[in-house]
Design a protein around this motif. Sequence first.
Motif, PDB file in Angstrom:
ATOM      1  N   ALA A   1       0.829  -1.214   0.000  1.00 38.09           N
ATOM      2  CA  ALA A   1       0.000   0.000   0.000  1.00 38.09           C
ATOM      3  C   ALA A   1       0.856   1.254   0.000  1.00 38.09           C
ATOM      4  CB  ALA A   1      -0.935  -0.007   1.217  1.00 38.09           C
ATOM      5  N   MET A   2       2.016   1.190   0.651  1.00 40.58           N
ATOM      6  CA  MET A   2       2.935   2.326   0.641  1.00 40.58           C
ATOM      7  C   MET A   2       3.397   2.631  -0.778  1.00 40.58           C
ATOM      8  SD  MET A   2       4.891   1.127   4.121  1.00 40.58           S
ATOM      9  CE  MET A   2       6.463   1.877   3.772  1.00 40.58           C
ATOM     10  N   VAL A   3       3.683   1.585  -1.553  1.00 42.65           N
ATOM     11  CA  VAL A   3       4.087   1.782  -2.955  1.00 42.65           C
ATOM     12  C   VAL A   3       2.916   2.313  -3.772  1.00 42.65           C
ATOM     13  CG1 VAL A   3       5.009   0.683  -5.028  1.00 42.65           C
ATOM     14  CG2 VAL A   3       5.843  -0.024  -2.770  1.00 42.65           C
ATOM     15  N   GLU A   4       1.741   1.720  -3.557  1.00 42.29           N
ATOM     16  CA  GLU A   4       0.549   2.175  -4.286  1.00 42.29           C
ATOM     17  C   GLU A   4       0.272   3.654  -4.011  1.00 42.29           C
ATOM     18  OE1 GLU A   4      -2.331  -0.516  -2.752  1.00 42.29           O
ATOM     19  OE2 GLU A   4      -1.357  -2.260  -3.670  1.00 42.29           O
ATOM     20  N   GLY A   5       0.563   4.080  -2.786  1.00 38.15           N
ATOM     21  CA  GLY A   5       0.309   5.468  -2.412  1.00 38.15           C
ATOM     22  C   GLY A   5       1.325   6.441  -2.971  1.00 38.15           C
TER      23      GLY A   5
ATOM     24  N   PHE B   1       4.787   5.801   9.202  1.00 39.30           N
ATOM     25  CA  PHE B   1       3.969   4.713   8.657  1.00 39.30           C
ATOM     26  C   PHE B   1       3.587   3.722   9.757  1.00 39.30           C
ATOM     27  CE2 PHE B   1       6.042   5.843   4.512  1.00 39.30           C
ATOM     28  CZ  PHE B   1       4.872   6.128   3.821  1.00 39.30           C
ATOM     29  N   VAL B   2       4.563   3.382  10.597  1.00 42.33           N
ATOM     30  CA  VAL B   2       4.288   2.456  11.695  1.00 42.33           C
ATOM     31  C   VAL B   2       3.195   3.024  12.600  1.00 42.33           C
ATOM     32  CG1 VAL B   2       5.251   1.369  13.756  1.00 42.33           C
ATOM     33  CG2 VAL B   2       6.602   1.457  11.663  1.00 42.33           C
ATOM     34  N   LYS B   3       3.294   4.323  12.901  1.00 45.21           N
ATOM     35  CA  LYS B   3       2.335   4.961  13.801  1.00 45.21           C
ATOM     36  C   LYS B   3       0.922   4.918  13.216  1.00 45.21           C
ATOM     37  CE  LYS B   3       1.982   8.960  16.863  1.00 45.21           C
ATOM     38  NZ  LYS B   3       0.514   9.097  16.774  1.00 45.21           N
ATOM     39  N   ARG B   4       0.793   5.088  11.909  1.00 44.22           N
ATOM     40  CA  ARG B   4      -0.536   5.010  11.297  1.00 44.22           C
ATOM     41  C   ARG B   4      -1.172   3.642  11.532  1.00 44.22           C
ATOM     42  NH1 ARG B   4      -2.114   9.281   7.600  1.00 44.22           N
ATOM     43  NH2 ARG B   4      -0.894  11.055   8.320  1.00 44.22           N
ATOM     44  N   LEU B   5      -0.357   2.592  11.435  1.00 43.30           N
ATOM     45  CA  LEU B   5      -0.882   1.239  11.662  1.00 43.30           C
ATOM     46  C   LEU B   5      -1.175   1.006  13.140  1.00 43.30           C
ATOM     47  CD1 LEU B   5       1.389  -0.836   9.258  1.00 43.30           C
ATOM     48  CD2 LEU B   5      -1.069  -0.490   9.042  1.00 43.30           C
ATOM     49  N   LEU B   6      -0.301   1.502  14.013  1.00 42.32           N
ATOM     50  CA  LEU B   6      -0.517   1.327  15.457  1.00 42.32           C
ATOM     51  C   LEU B   6      -1.776   2.056  15.923  1.00 42.32           C
ATOM     52  CD1 LEU B   6       3.118   1.796  16.859  1.00 42.32           C
ATOM     53  CD2 LEU B   6       1.779  -0.324  16.904  1.00 42.32           C
ATOM     54  N   ASP B   7      -2.028   3.233  15.353  1.00 41.72           N
ATOM     55  CA  ASP B   7      -3.143   4.063  15.813  1.00 41.72           C
ATOM     56  C   ASP B   7      -4.477   3.690  15.180  1.00 41.72           C
ATOM     57  OD1 ASP B   7      -1.326   5.439  17.318  1.00 41.72           O
ATOM     58  OD2 ASP B   7      -1.265   7.236  16.051  1.00 41.72           O
TER      59      ASP B   7
ATOM     60  N   ASP C   1      -4.879   4.361   5.811  1.00 36.79           N
ATOM     61  CA  ASP C   1      -4.106   5.480   6.355  1.00 36.79           C
ATOM     62  C   ASP C   1      -2.682   5.490   5.806  1.00 36.79           C
ATOM     63  OD1 ASP C   1      -6.273   6.284   7.808  1.00 36.79           O
ATOM     64  OD2 ASP C   1      -5.545   5.536   9.738  1.00 36.79           O
ATOM     65  N   VAL C   2      -2.092   4.306   5.682  1.00 33.68           N
ATOM     66  CA  VAL C   2      -0.731   4.196   5.153  1.00 33.68           C
ATOM     67  C   VAL C   2      -0.683   4.660   3.694  1.00 33.68           C
ATOM     68  CG1 VAL C   2       0.915   2.438   4.344  1.00 33.68           C
ATOM     69  CG2 VAL C   2       0.183   2.461   6.737  1.00 33.68           C
ATOM     70  N   ARG C   3      -1.671   4.239   2.934  1.00 29.58           N
ATOM     71  CA  ARG C   3      -1.728   4.632   1.520  1.00 29.58           C
ATOM     72  C   ARG C   3      -1.897   6.146   1.393  1.00 29.58           C
ATOM     73  NH1 ARG C   3      -5.299   1.386   0.406  1.00 29.58           N
ATOM     74  NH2 ARG C   3      -4.138  -0.343  -0.513  1.00 29.58           N
ATOM     75  N   THR C   4      -2.746   6.709   2.233  1.00 22.67           N
ATOM     76  CA  THR C   4      -2.965   8.159   2.225  1.00 22.67           C
ATOM     77  C   THR C   4      -1.703   8.918   2.597  1.00 22.67           C
ATOM     78  OG1 THR C   4      -5.314   7.899   2.761  1.00 22.67           O
ATOM     79  CG2 THR C   4      -4.305  10.030   3.261  1.00 22.67           C
ATOM     80  N   LEU C   5      -1.023   8.472   3.655  1.00 25.41           N
ATOM     81  CA  LEU C   5       0.215   9.127   4.077  1.00 25.41           C
ATOM     82  C   LEU C   5       1.258   9.079   2.973  1.00 25.41           C
ATOM     83  CD1 LEU C   5       2.012  10.519   6.164  1.00 25.41           C
ATOM     84  CD2 LEU C   5       2.579   8.240   7.072  1.00 25.41           C
TER      85      LEU C   5
END
Length: 273
Positions: free
Chosen positions: A43-47, A239-245, A255-259
């Motif tokens: 998702a990070m790559v897609e974003g 990125f880690v924080k988005r997943l944790l939160d 959220d990861v994709r958006t960031l």
Amino acid sequence: MSGNIALLDNVLATAKSEGRAALVGYLPAGFPTVDDGVRAISAMVEGGCDIVEVGLPHSDPVLDGPIIQTADDIALRGGVKIVDVIRTVREVHAATGAPVLCMTYWNPVDRYGPERFAADLAAAGGAGCILPDLPVEEAEVWLKAAERHGLATVFVVAPSSRDERLAKITAAGSGFVYAASLMGVTGTRESVGKEAQDLVRRTRGTTELPVCVGLGVSNATQAAEVAGFADGVIVGSAFVKRLLDAPDVEAGLADVRTLAGELAEGVRGRPSS
């Protein structure tokens, strides 16, 4: 197997030709689970991430902050093994086509066997390895294995590194140079940002390799700032924080994709926040 490092070189060169920095995202393997970690990194790559780093979780990640330590703990409690890290590299690369590096402390690689690790990483489509705690003077075994398997070896430099030391480190590395600093720490943002800019300038004086900066960047404005003086902007904790939160995995992936999209706008000099 030289195609893996060539892909990394090409992606960095393409970003430069577009007049922008590359966006490099980091996430430890096995977080929140192995399967969901693959989805999150994809998702990070897609974003908008150009390059991704898959972390090998460590029980004593001395160079990582509390957010990444928390993710490492979750992955280790989930039973993540090196084979899962390799699988994450393979599946992310297959799904996205992006260059995928492994970031790891030296001890797990040493125990696994440097030749075996290099061979497995290359076979999975990995582009290289970032080894933050491996001194150049002790890197010969790894460097030979990496060269045999067409992998980049990315070394880390810090503001405390003297110019002679920088030259020695950059001469041994390939792919890019990871410039580490501490931007974003409360009360020290301005001075440390200048320190990082100076580190990039000094590092460029020793090498033609791109210099990518890991600085605690967490938003598009900071990404744009670092992109103004570096060849790449490395983002991990945000990125880690988005997943944790996130309340659940699906929300975390969104959220990861958006960031990633916001940061990608930042490195193009068009911060969206």
